[in-house]
Write a protein that holds these residues in place. Structure first.
Motif, short mmCIF file in Angstrom:
data_model
loop_
_atom_site.label_atom_id
_atom_site.label_comp_id
_atom_site.label_asym_id
_atom_site.label_seq_id
_atom_site.Cartn_x
_atom_site.Cartn_y
_atom_site.Cartn_z
N PHE A 273 0.84 -1.19 0.00
CA PHE A 273 0.00 0.00 0.00
C PHE A 273 0.88 1.24 0.00
O PHE A 273 1.75 1.40 0.85
CB PHE A 273 -0.94 -0.01 1.20
CG PHE A 273 -2.05 -1.01 1.03
CD1 PHE A 273 -3.10 -0.73 0.17
CD2 PHE A 273 -2.05 -2.22 1.70
CE1 PHE A 273 -4.12 -1.65 -0.02
CE2 PHE A 273 -3.06 -3.14 1.52
CZ PHE A 273 -4.10 -2.86 0.66
N THR A 275 0.86 5.32 0.11
CA THR A 275 0.01 6.46 0.49
C THR A 275 0.63 7.74 -0.06
O THR A 275 1.82 8.00 0.14
CB THR A 275 -0.13 6.52 2.02
OG1 THR A 275 -0.79 5.33 2.44
CG2 THR A 275 -0.97 7.72 2.44
N TRP A 277 0.45 11.91 -0.62
CA TRP A 277 -0.05 13.20 -0.12
C TRP A 277 0.20 14.28 -1.17
O TRP A 277 1.26 14.30 -1.78
CB TRP A 277 0.72 13.64 1.12
CG TRP A 277 0.60 12.84 2.36
CD1 TRP A 277 1.06 11.57 2.57
CD2 TRP A 277 0.02 13.27 3.60
NE1 TRP A 277 0.80 11.20 3.87
CE2 TRP A 277 0.17 12.22 4.52
CE3 TRP A 277 -0.60 14.46 4.02
CZ2 TRP A 277 -0.28 12.31 5.84
CZ3 TRP A 277 -1.05 14.55 5.33
CH2 TRP A 277 -0.89 13.47 6.23
N GLY B 468 6.49 3.50 0.59
CA GLY B 468 5.17 3.35 1.19
C GLY B 468 4.44 4.65 1.39
O GLY B 468 3.21 4.69 1.44
N VAL B 469 5.19 5.73 1.53
CA VAL B 469 4.59 7.06 1.67
C VAL B 469 5.28 7.98 0.67
O VAL B 469 6.51 8.03 0.62
CB VAL B 469 4.78 7.63 3.09
CG1 VAL B 469 4.04 8.96 3.22
CG2 VAL B 469 4.28 6.64 4.13
N VAL B 470 4.51 8.65 -0.14
CA VAL B 470 5.09 9.58 -1.09
C VAL B 470 4.47 10.96 -0.87
O VAL B 470 3.26 11.12 -0.95
CB VAL B 470 4.87 9.12 -2.55
CG1 VAL B 470 5.52 10.11 -3.51
CG2 VAL B 470 5.44 7.73 -2.76
N TRP B 471 5.32 11.91 -0.55
CA TRP B 471 4.86 13.28 -0.32
C TRP B 471 5.11 14.09 -1.59
O TRP B 471 6.27 14.21 -2.03
CB TRP B 471 5.59 13.89 0.87
CG TRP B 471 5.12 13.37 2.19
CD1 TRP B 471 3.89 13.56 2.75
CD2 TRP B 471 5.86 12.57 3.13
NE1 TRP B 471 3.83 12.93 3.99
CE2 TRP B 471 5.02 12.34 4.24
CE3 TRP B 471 7.16 12.06 3.14
CZ2 TRP B 471 5.44 11.59 5.36
CZ3 TRP B 471 7.57 11.32 4.25
CH2 TRP B 471 6.71 11.09 5.34
N THR B 474 5.21 18.40 -0.68
CA THR B 474 5.17 18.53 0.77
C THR B 474 6.10 17.44 1.32
O THR B 474 6.65 16.66 0.54
CB THR B 474 3.73 18.39 1.31
OG1 THR B 474 3.74 18.63 2.71
CG2 THR B 474 3.17 17.00 1.06
N LYS B 477 4.52 14.76 6.54
CA LYS B 477 3.19 14.99 7.08
C LYS B 477 2.65 13.66 7.59
O LYS B 477 2.89 12.60 6.99
CB LYS B 477 2.26 15.56 6.00
CG LYS B 477 2.69 16.92 5.48
CD LYS B 477 2.52 17.97 6.55
CE LYS B 477 2.84 19.36 6.04
NZ LYS B 477 4.29 19.53 5.73
N PHE B 478 1.95 13.73 8.72
CA PHE B 478 1.45 12.50 9.35
C PHE B 478 0.02 12.72 9.81
O PHE B 478 -0.36 13.84 10.17
CB PHE B 478 2.32 12.10 10.54
CG PHE B 478 3.78 12.04 10.21
CD1 PHE B 478 4.32 10.90 9.64
CD2 PHE B 478 4.61 13.13 10.42
CE1 PHE B 478 5.67 10.85 9.31
CE2 PHE B 478 5.96 13.10 10.08
CZ PHE B 478 6.49 11.95 9.53
N ASP B 479 -0.75 11.65 9.82
CA ASP B 479 -2.13 11.76 10.26
C ASP B 479 -2.61 10.36 10.65
O ASP B 479 -2.22 9.38 10.01
CB ASP B 479 -2.99 12.31 9.11
CG ASP B 479 -4.37 12.72 9.59
OD1 ASP B 479 -4.55 13.91 9.90
OD2 ASP B 479 -5.26 11.85 9.66
N THR B 481 -5.30 8.96 10.07
CA THR B 481 -6.09 8.29 9.03
C THR B 481 -5.23 7.86 7.85
O THR B 481 -5.73 7.24 6.92
CB THR B 481 -7.20 9.22 8.49
OG1 THR B 481 -6.58 10.31 7.78
CG2 THR B 481 -8.07 9.76 9.60
N SER B 482 -3.95 8.21 7.89
CA SER B 482 -3.09 7.98 6.73
C SER B 482 -2.12 6.84 7.02
O SER B 482 -1.28 6.96 7.90
CB SER B 482 -2.32 9.28 6.45
OG SER B 482 -1.42 9.07 5.38
N PRO B 483 -2.22 5.73 6.28
CA PRO B 483 -1.34 4.59 6.57
C PRO B 483 0.13 4.96 6.37
O PRO B 483 0.47 5.70 5.45
CB PRO B 483 -1.76 3.55 5.52
CG PRO B 483 -3.09 3.98 5.03
CD PRO B 483 -3.14 5.46 5.17
N ARG B 494 1.37 -1.73 7.93
CA ARG B 494 1.13 -0.29 7.94
C ARG B 494 0.64 0.11 9.31
O ARG B 494 0.02 -0.69 10.03
CB ARG B 494 0.07 0.08 6.89
CG ARG B 494 0.52 -0.15 5.45
CD ARG B 494 1.60 0.83 5.04
NE ARG B 494 2.11 0.59 3.70
CZ ARG B 494 3.16 -0.19 3.42
NH1 ARG B 494 3.81 -0.83 4.38
NH2 ARG B 494 3.57 -0.33 2.17
#
Lengths: 282, 506
Positions: A273, A275, A277, B468-471, B474, B477-479, B481-483, B494
């Motif tokens: 997965f 994510t 932004w 796994g996380v692509v900004w 920006t 950033k973390f939240d 609700t955000s895996p 996750r």
């Protein structure tokens, strides 16, 4: 007139869409219940695993970038090709062959339909507390090693392979050790289906010998296995720790049970997965 | 065309964008105009001389009577003595968690949720005290613990509280059942936030936990234990055992644990994966990274420079997803570096409790030494180091001036290994293809940043990055609700979002 002497076939490996012999030169005889020679199969080696992983790596990006719709069509086409080989597959399975082939074909159809639906139900937009567009999307995990149970030889393989390729992954498959012939008959269906060469690579041989090499290969990022002994299970998980392979081991599974062998849970382990932004305010 | 315009043209860079004149902020303001008066945080939370282990709802002494000190890395002053849990203590904690499991898992989701809501509320109400404590124990600037760590920790509990009675809707066709007793081991970079990331989803899903905070930052987790007690959480649902590696190993190897969740280094992650290989323990790992931050020539450069700063100097670079490899398109490299130097000259390094501090103390002496080792290797291997500012660092405590290296080759150690400090490796690229292949050329795959104002290019790049996380435009950033979690050797599983629940459901 004397009885015709049958042609006993030597099944080769299926790597990169081609049928090479094992580089080791080793073969094993397969006999039926009355000890009559049916065929020979290759006894694959570590080098064959490496070749198969290389073929899978080459196929991985193209298959991953194939649209979900087209992947679904190609899997459905595979079911069509299997339908045409029903009799040959059934006779290779020997016992209850007809029923198992029918189930295997239906399972391929089940997973064919998932290719463009799983991302819809498994991904989504996340309501973060800020001015950002934030969404989570599944991507193929990458080259996956599949270790098949001995029984059911065909249905076990299909159940473990179909979700892997449905999600856009290429794989290296170790077929049933006790009855590898259905897997190699399937390979002939695969070779004439629209599945690109290298997406599914099938090896025959001995699990105890091949599992450690598959587990330790850094080109493999996930494992899907069934029918393992405790020792094989530990071997797979230990080797997999070297490059953080995602290991999914199916235990005590009734492969004939659709509820137990189908659905999104079967696809989850073979995606990553991601994510993403992006600011949504200026 | 006038001569003046012609000469301006010659100074244009390859992208055809005129480079603005360099502004030396300190010189322009006479050197002193931008100096701030000290603005230290005045709250001083009460810290006990010694803390026990939180087992079965009570603080208990360690069976070995062994304790270790936790210090303020900005002053090197001892804050407290903390208990060192051994195998017997961990065993007691696991038994407490096991005993508490049936009642907790059997509680209606609505009721379980209410406990989590209570924790969230108390974290909010005690936010200031927790922020100061976090900064004192860990060294991070108060503005970060105040604005990021503590609010996000509370948000994490608040978000997951609402999941407790909705789990049956999270994954259609699946009956949600807890995994059981969860052993959770967390790092020192976001002590309370990591505790929240681990405990909140576990509890929402009906599990009980044994959590070990990092040995250098145990105090806020122990405060969380106090809050659990304060809000009436049933004993044994949350157990907090302090200690170092041996305590962690006791958790990992305990046969009564059903699931291990670990956040930390890839090296230790592999040891844990091997340790649980022969067992049926479930495992999620959130490990290291060497994340790429890619600046294309068509990016908004000022915003990108802010993103670089946010990406690598946030929390002194003690961030697993830090944007520690900067890839800048060649045509804008000089401009980006110029602006980066200007921006870095305004970074304020020093007293973490000062509200104006941007970069606080390095978490520990050992980590400062590790960073120092990498700085040395970086120069030795031929890269050029650029330090932020020349102002004196505090005389006491563990401080490191933020810096970046230019002239970095992909083979350099500082371009390959996770440093976990305010150290950036700057590299350039010519084509998007090159940027993507170099960004992906690492065993890690935790996060990435992309900067461009071209929509299709940014999404194509996001799609092709193994992270796994692509900004996009920006960073960091973390939240809840955000895996969050990695590809490849950055671990698996996750945390956060609906996907984070999977790790805590059977």
């Amino acid at each position: 007139m004397s009885e015709r002497l049958s042609i006993t076939k030597t099944y080769k490996l299926y790597i990169g869409g081609k049928f090479p012999r094992t580089e080791s030169g080793r073969t094993t005889a397969v006999t039926d219940a009355s000890n009559t020679l049916i065929a020979h199969v290759c006894h694959a080696s570590r080098k064959d695993i490496r070749d198969a992983v290389e073929a899978a790596q080459k196929a991985q990006e193209g298959w991953a970038n194939t649209t979900a719709y087209l992947r679904g069509q190609i899997l459905y086409r595979l079911a069509e090709m299997m339908e045409g080989k029903r009799a040959e597959l059934a006779s290779a399975i020997v016992e209850c062959g007809e029923d198992e082939v029918a189930r295997a074909i239906d399972r391929v159809v089940h997973f064919a339909g998932w290719t463009d639906k799983f991302p819809m139900i498994a991904g989504g937009a996340n309501p973060v507390a800020g001015p950002y567009h934030n969404f989570t999307v599944p991507f193929p995990v990458g080259v996956t090693g599949v270790v098949c149970p001995d029984e059911p030889s065909l249905l076990g393989l299909i159940t473990l392979v179909a979700p892997v390729i449905a999600m856009g992954n290429a794989c290296v498959v170790l077929a049933s050790e006790t009855n590898p012939i259905p897997a190699m008959v399937l390979a002939e269906a695969l070779a004439t289906s629209d599945l690109p060469g290298g997406v599914v690579n099938i090896l025959t041989g001995f699990r105890d010998e091949l599992c450690p090499h598959l587990a330790e290969h850094r080109g493999v990022i996930a494992i899907h296995a069934g029918g393992l002994t405790d020792a094989q299970r530990t071997t797979l998980r230990l080797g997999s720790a070297n490059n953080m392979k995602r290991v999914t081991i199916r235990e005590h599974l009734d492969y004939k049970n659709d509820d137990a062998c189908e659905g999104p849970r079967w696809l989850e382990p073979f995606v990553e997965f991601k994510t993403i932004w992006h600011p949504s305010a200026v | 065309m006038s001569t003046a315009a012609g000469s301006t043209n010659r100074s244009q860079n390859a992208a055809g964008v005129q480079a603005p004149p360099r502004l030396d902020l300190r010189a322009a303001t006479g050197g002193g105009l931008f100096e701030y008066a000290p603005a230290p945080e005045s709250v001083r939370p009460a810290i006990a001389d010694r803390y026990g282990l939180f087992i079965n709802g009570r603080f208990t002494d360690p069976t070995s009577s062994k304790r270790f000190t936790t210090i303020n890395p900005a002053t090197e002053a001892t804050l407290s003595e903390v208990a060192e849990a051994n195998e017997a203590d961990v065993d007691a904690a696991v038994r407490a968690a096991r005993d508490a499991l049936p009642a907790w898992a059997g509680l209606p989701g609505k009721e379980r949720g209410k406990f989590l809501y209570r924790i969230a509320r108390r974290l909010q109400e005690r936010a200031r005290e927790l922020a100061v404590l976090e900064t004192m124990d860990g060294g991070k600037p108060i503005k970060e613990s105040r604005d990021v760590d503590i609010p996000l920790a509370a948000a994490h509990f608040f978000h997951h509280a609402g999941w407790a009675d909705k789990l049956q809707y999270a994954f259609p066709g699946r009956e949600p059942r807890p995994v059981g007793v969860c052993g959770q081991i967390i790092p020192w970079n976001f002590p309370l936030l990591m505790a929240a990331w681990k405990i909140a989803p576990a509890l929402a899903c009906g599990n009980t936990v044994v959590l070990k905070p990092a040995e250098t930052t145990p105090l806020t987790a122990l405060r969380l234990a106090e809050i659990c007690d304060e809000i009436g959480l049933p004993p044994g649902v949350v157990n907090i055992v302090t200690g170092a590696g041996a305590t962690g190993a006791a958790i990992v190897n305990h046969p009564g644990i059903d699931k291990i969740a670990f956040t930390g280094s890839t090296e230790v992650g592999k040891i844990i994966a091997k340790a649980v290989a022969p067992t049926h323990k479930r495992l999620t790992l959130e490990l290291g990274g060497k994340s790429a931050n890619i600046i294309f020539e068509d990016a908004s450069i000022d915003q990108a420079v802010e993103g670089i700063i946010e990406g690598i100097y946030f929390n002194q670079g003690h961030v697993c997803c830090a944007g520690s490899r900067l890839f800048v398109q060649e045509s804008v490299l000089d401009r980006v570096i110029g602006k980066l130097k200007d921006r870095m000259s305004t970074l304020r390094v020093g007293d973490p409790l000062d509200k104006n501090t941007d970069v606080g103390a390095i978490n520990s002496k050992a980590q400062l030494a590790t960073i120092g080792k990498y700085l040395e290797i970086g120069s030795k291997e031929g890269a050029e180091r650029h330090d932020c500012g020349t102002a004196d660092l505090p005389g006491k405590g563990y401080f490191c001036r933020p810096c970046f290296f230019t002239g970095v080759q992909p083979s350099h150690t500082i371009a390959r290994e996770e440093i976990f400090g305010p150290v950036l490796a700057v590299m350039s690229f010519r084509t998007p293809e090159e940027a993507i292949s170099r960004a992906n050329n690492t065993p890690y795959g935790l996060a990435a940043g992309v900067w461009t104002d071209k929509g299709s290019k940014i999404f194509d790049t996001a799609r092709r990055l193994d992270a796994g996380v692509v900004w996009l435009n920006t960073y960091n950033k973390f939240d809840p609700t955000s895996p969050f979690g990695g590809f490849k050797e950055s671990g698996f599983g996750r945390e956060g979002g609906r996907h984070g629940l999977l790790a805590y459901l059977a």
